[in-house]
Design an enzyme around this catalytic site. Structure first.
Site, PDB file in Angstrom:
ATOM      1  N   TYR A 187     -15.668 -31.365   8.584  1.00 11.61           N
ATOM      2  CA  TYR A 187     -15.758 -32.186   9.794  1.00 11.61           C
ATOM      3  C   TYR A 187     -17.008 -33.060   9.834  1.00 11.61           C
ATOM      4  O   TYR A 187     -16.920 -34.251  10.093  1.00 11.61           O
ATOM      5  CB  TYR A 187     -15.673 -31.348  11.081  1.00 11.61           C
ATOM      6  CG  TYR A 187     -15.656 -32.214  12.321  1.00 11.61           C
ATOM      7  CD1 TYR A 187     -14.533 -32.966  12.648  1.00 11.61           C
ATOM      8  CD2 TYR A 187     -16.777 -32.314  13.139  1.00 11.61           C
ATOM      9  CE1 TYR A 187     -14.527 -33.790  13.762  1.00 11.61           C
ATOM     10  CE2 TYR A 187     -16.774 -33.141  14.254  1.00 11.61           C
ATOM     11  CZ  TYR A 187     -15.652 -33.878  14.555  1.00 11.61           C
ATOM     12  OH  TYR A 187     -15.653 -34.708  15.644  1.00 11.61           O
ATOM     13  N   THR A 246      -9.958 -19.806   3.998  1.00 10.22           N
ATOM     14  CA  THR A 246      -9.121 -20.672   4.821  1.00 10.22           C
ATOM     15  C   THR A 246      -7.796 -20.001   5.142  1.00 10.22           C
ATOM     16  O   THR A 246      -7.348 -19.991   6.298  1.00 10.22           O
ATOM     17  CB  THR A 246      -8.857 -22.004   4.091  1.00 10.22           C
ATOM     18  OG1 THR A 246     -10.095 -22.589   3.719  1.00 10.22           O
ATOM     19  CG2 THR A 246      -8.102 -22.968   4.981  1.00 10.22           C
ATOM     20  N   ARG A 281      -8.745 -30.965   3.115  1.00  7.95           N
ATOM     21  CA  ARG A 281      -9.017 -30.210   4.343  1.00  7.95           C
ATOM     22  C   ARG A 281     -10.371 -30.544   4.958  1.00  7.95           C
ATOM     23  O   ARG A 281     -10.530 -30.505   6.167  1.00  7.95           O
ATOM     24  CB  ARG A 281      -8.960 -28.704   4.062  1.00  7.95           C
ATOM     25  CG  ARG A 281      -7.553 -28.132   3.968  1.00  7.95           C
ATOM     26  CD  ARG A 281      -7.615 -26.613   3.900  1.00  7.95           C
ATOM     27  NE  ARG A 281      -6.298 -26.007   3.874  1.00  7.95           N
ATOM     28  CZ  ARG A 281      -5.629 -25.620   4.962  1.00  7.95           C
ATOM     29  NH1 ARG A 281      -6.146 -25.805   6.159  1.00  7.95           N
ATOM     30  NH2 ARG A 281      -4.441 -25.050   4.849  1.00  7.95           N
ATOM     31  N   TYR A 289     -16.347 -24.236  -3.399  1.00  6.23           N
ATOM     32  CA  TYR A 289     -14.949 -24.512  -3.060  1.00  6.23           C
ATOM     33  C   TYR A 289     -14.833 -25.967  -2.639  1.00  6.23           C
ATOM     34  O   TYR A 289     -15.428 -26.383  -1.641  1.00  6.23           O
ATOM     35  CB  TYR A 289     -14.495 -23.563  -1.946  1.00  6.23           C
ATOM     36  CG  TYR A 289     -13.071 -23.725  -1.475  1.00  6.23           C
ATOM     37  CD1 TYR A 289     -12.116 -24.427  -2.206  1.00  6.23           C
ATOM     38  CD2 TYR A 289     -12.671 -23.145  -0.276  1.00  6.23           C
ATOM     39  CE1 TYR A 289     -10.813 -24.550  -1.762  1.00  6.23           C
ATOM     40  CE2 TYR A 289     -11.364 -23.263   0.178  1.00  6.23           C
ATOM     41  CZ  TYR A 289     -10.442 -23.965  -0.568  1.00  6.23           C
ATOM     42  OH  TYR A 289      -9.150 -24.090  -0.111  1.00  6.23           O
ATOM     43  N   LYS A 333     -13.906 -23.177  -7.190  1.00  7.73           N
ATOM     44  CA  LYS A 333     -12.500 -23.203  -6.794  1.00  7.73           C
ATOM     45  C   LYS A 333     -12.163 -24.657  -6.496  1.00  7.73           C
ATOM     46  O   LYS A 333     -12.670 -25.241  -5.542  1.00  7.73           O
ATOM     47  CB  LYS A 333     -12.257 -22.333  -5.564  1.00  7.73           C
ATOM     48  CG  LYS A 333     -10.824 -22.419  -5.036  1.00  7.73           C
ATOM     49  CD  LYS A 333     -10.647 -21.648  -3.731  1.00  7.73           C
ATOM     50  CE  LYS A 333      -9.223 -21.818  -3.188  1.00  7.73           C
ATOM     51  NZ  LYS A 333      -9.040 -21.111  -1.878  1.00  7.73           N
ATOM     52  N   ILE A 390      -7.092 -18.989  -7.379  1.00  3.15           N
ATOM     53  CA  ILE A 390      -7.248 -18.371  -6.067  1.00  3.15           C
ATOM     54  C   ILE A 390      -6.030 -18.828  -5.279  1.00  3.15           C
ATOM     55  O   ILE A 390      -5.903 -19.996  -4.928  1.00  3.15           O
ATOM     56  CB  ILE A 390      -8.574 -18.753  -5.409  1.00  3.15           C
ATOM     57  CG1 ILE A 390      -9.738 -18.211  -6.263  1.00  3.15           C
ATOM     58  CG2 ILE A 390      -8.656 -18.204  -3.988  1.00  3.15           C
ATOM     59  CD1 ILE A 390     -11.119 -18.559  -5.736  1.00  3.15           C
TER      60      ILE A 390
END
Length: 297
Positions: free
Chosen positions: A110, A47, A141, A136, A164, A209
């Site tokens: 999305y 990202t 987000r 992740y 993550k 991370i």
């Protein structure tokens, strides 16, 4: 339990741009700076690396450059996030082909799949590519949250080796540390949130991370080393020094503030790719002050 495969400070590396193209010379400079600072690895085109804004060809080229330049000195994790499972498989396969150490696969964004759809997505990627896969989870987000129970389910897959977690929820890492490792297997728990990375490590995490380590890699490595040694007084002193920078790097849409900070250091341009824009003027004084407080400039 065996030693973690993924630990320490792994930088979510920005992708420098100039005149509309990937600035490969700047990318190599940034990577060499990370290696010299002692980080344990980088994520290529996650990202923070603007994976959603690069073409597939650029994405693969940046990953290849990171692998070639690092030459085994640190781990390189290939970003392979996409809302389309076939594209994640393609990117993970490229990571395997070019010699990356793992792939990082974010929950599809999305389209907001169900929990069953999330599990099927990750299992499809893990089945298709014989490369360690790091889950992740970043609900803020992506709009979806991979449940603790499904992380535990996926951890049983031989190719799925780490998480993550960017939720900032310490109870989750405690639950996973207690439940996923209970059978003696290895599953690494990496923080994806610089603000709470110290707490995450105290609850059993193996590292971070990091966005902040783009800008202050030596300081982030010092924080991790202190925490890993159980010296939490020293780790807290580093956290106190860095907390303003952790926050300042999100005063505008990330990774624009990180690019602004790196441009001030003469390491790359501020250029972003639409719909992302360079850091707004209103955010710059806060970033400047945080850079001074953190001892970066």
């Amino acid at each position: 339990m065996t030693a973690p495969l993924f630990k320490g400070v792994i930088t979510a590396l920005i992708t420098p741009l100039r005149d509309g193209n990937v600035d490969e010379d700047a990318l190599i400079r940034l990577l060499e700076r990370q290696i010299a600072a002692g980080v344990h690895g980088v994520v290529a085109v996650g990202t923070t690396g603007e994976g959603g804004g690069l073409t597939i060809e650029e994405h693969k080229r940046v990953t290849s450059i990171c692998v070639e330049t690092s030459a085994g000195r640190i781990k390189v994790i290939a970003g392979a996030g996409s809302p389309a499972t076939y594209e994640s498989i393609d990117l993970a396969r490229h990571g395997k082909t070019c010699g990356a150490d793992a792939s990082l696969v974010v929950t599809p964004y999305y389209n907001r799949p169900s929990q069953a759809g999330l599990v099927a997505h990750f299992e499809a990627v893990a089945d298709a590519v014989e490369l360690p896969l790091i889950l992740y989870n970043v609900p803020a987000r992506t709009g979806v949250d991979l449940s603790n129970e499904n992380v535990a389910h996926l951890a049983a897959h031989p190719n799925i080796v780490a998480l993550k977690d960017a939720t900032g929820d310490m109870s989750r890492v405690s639950w996973m540390h207690a439940n996923i490792g209970a059978n003696g297997g290895q599953f690494d728990l990496m923080s994806g949130d610089d603000h709470s990375a110290l707490g995450h490590m105290a609850h059993g995490g193996t590292g971070v991370i990091s966005v902040t380590s783009n800008v202050a890699p030596e300081a982030m490595v010092a924080l991790y080393n202190a925490a890993a040694a159980g010296d939490y007084a020293t780790a807290r002193s580093w956290q106190d020094r860095l907390i303003g920078l952790h926050k300042a790097l999100f005063l505008d849409a990330s990774p624009a503030p990180a690019k602004y900070a790196l441009a001030k250091l003469g390491l790359c341009s501020e250029e972003m790719r639409l719909p992302m824009l360079p850091t707004c003027d209103a955010a710059k004084p806060g970033i400047d002050a945080a850079l001074v407080a953190a001892g970066v400039i």
